[in-house]
Design a protein around this motif. Structure first.
Motif, short mmCIF file in Angstrom:
data_model
loop_
_atom_site.label_atom_id
_atom_site.label_comp_id
_atom_site.label_asym_id
_atom_site.label_seq_id
_atom_site.Cartn_x
_atom_site.Cartn_y
_atom_site.Cartn_z
N ASP A 1 0.85 -1.19 0.00
CA ASP A 1 0.00 0.00 0.00
C ASP A 1 0.88 1.23 0.00
OD1 ASP A 1 -2.67 1.12 0.02
OD2 ASP A 1 -2.18 1.90 2.00
N GLN B 1 1.29 6.08 8.18
CA GLN B 1 2.09 4.87 8.38
C GLN B 1 1.23 3.74 8.94
OE1 GLN B 1 6.28 4.70 9.61
NE2 GLN B 1 5.57 3.68 11.46
N THR C 1 -1.28 2.54 6.14
CA THR C 1 -0.70 1.72 5.07
C THR C 1 -0.32 0.34 5.58
OG1 THR C 1 1.48 2.72 5.47
CG2 THR C 1 0.14 3.67 3.71
N LEU C 2 0.19 0.25 6.81
CA LEU C 2 0.51 -1.06 7.37
C LEU C 2 -0.74 -1.93 7.46
CD1 LEU C 2 2.96 -0.06 10.25
CD2 LEU C 2 3.56 -1.36 8.20
N ALA D 1 7.39 -0.72 6.80
CA ALA D 1 7.05 0.57 6.19
C ALA D 1 8.32 1.35 5.88
CB ALA D 1 6.15 1.38 7.12
N VAL E 1 4.32 7.26 1.95
CA VAL E 1 4.64 6.13 2.82
C VAL E 1 4.30 4.86 2.07
CG1 VAL E 1 4.19 4.99 5.02
CG2 VAL E 1 4.15 7.49 4.89
N ALA F 1 4.06 0.63 2.45
CA ALA F 1 4.01 -0.47 3.41
C ALA F 1 3.90 -1.79 2.68
CB ALA F 1 2.83 -0.30 4.36
N TRP G 1 13.59 0.14 5.29
CA TRP G 1 12.36 -0.43 5.84
C TRP G 1 12.44 -0.53 7.36
CZ3 TRP G 1 8.50 -0.94 2.49
CH2 TRP G 1 8.81 -1.08 1.14
#
Length: 243
Positions: A123, A164, A167-168, A204, A211, A213, A232
């Motif tokens: 993502d 962050q 996206t994770l 990430a 950002v 991920a 990362w």
């Protein structure tokens, strides 16, 4: 286990793209025809074109180009593009593959693709033109402790902090072929370097103003091959008990 992630500029992808009719599969053409705007159609093409380059690079680096490996990929001559399809879930999949997985993400003119021999999700998110209330958004998708941590940041830091975690979580869902599930997202927290359990399944990185991920199920490989080279930060996912 190996994982390759490529990031590209959509305009650069478009400049080197062959005519879509020569490489889109039937399921991709059907999906492409459903988009109502030219911008969405071009974004779809850029993602699918990058996916083909990523699969071919991954296959070559893994030593399976042109001959397959244990049925993971159909024979793939070095000068040919892999055949991709639209899965029932809407995700990208390799035609005839039994164990190679693909994930695509877009943000603005950025396109990202990840390929691995385990279920993978990618993502990419960045600033939006319209100002957003990240504390209000966090109430929908973040756990109480994540909301408190976000509130403790300065307004200038909140955008990155929110993106962050978002996206994770979305990469984690993609690796499991799950759509957006806000209740599930609120139950996900992340421990640096895997925490006490030591299982690292998400990571990430920052690339310019976005950002990126990655997630893999059940775990990320020890080495993530990426272009451009990214730093990362790895995490282990922990699910909270809700209710």
């Amino acid at each position: 286990m190996s994982l390759l992630c490529l990031l590209a500029n959509q305009r650069e992808l478009e400049s080197g793209m062959a005519l879509p009719a020569t490489w889109l599969s039937a399921t991709e053409q059907a999906r492409w025809a459903t988009f109502s705007t030219e911008a969405r159609r071009q974004s779809f093409l850029a993602g699918r074109w990058l996916a083909r380059q990523t699969v071919r690079r991954w296959a070559s680096a893994s030593g399976i180009s042109g001959r397959g490996r244990n049925g993971l990929l159909p024979n793939l001559p070095p000068d040919e593009l892999p055949a991709l399809e639209v899965a029932a879930s809407g995700a990208c999949q390799i035609a005839g593959s039994r164990g190679v997985f693909v994930s695509i993400s877009h943000h603005g003119h950025h396109v990202a693709c990840a390929v691995a021999d385990v279920p993978v999700g990618v993502d990419i998110e960045g600033p939006r033109a319209r100002r957003r209330d990240y504390l209000a958004l966090a109430e929908t998708v973040h756990s109480p402790s994540q909301q408190h941590a976000l509130a403790a940041l300065t307004p200038a830091q909140r955008e990155h902090g929110f993106l962050q975690a978002w996206t994770l979580k979305e990469a984690w869902l993609k690796a499991r072929q799950r759509g957006l599930d806000f209740a599930l997202m609120r139950s996900l927290e992340f421990d640096a370097d895997g925490g006490q359990g030591g299982m690292v399944d998400v990571a990430a990185a920052v690339h310019g103003d976005v950002v990126v991920a990655l997630a893999a199920d059940p775990a990320l490989p020890s080495v993530i091959e990426a272009e451009p080279l990214l730093q990362w930060r790895r995490y282990g996912t922990r699910r909270l008990r809700v209710g």
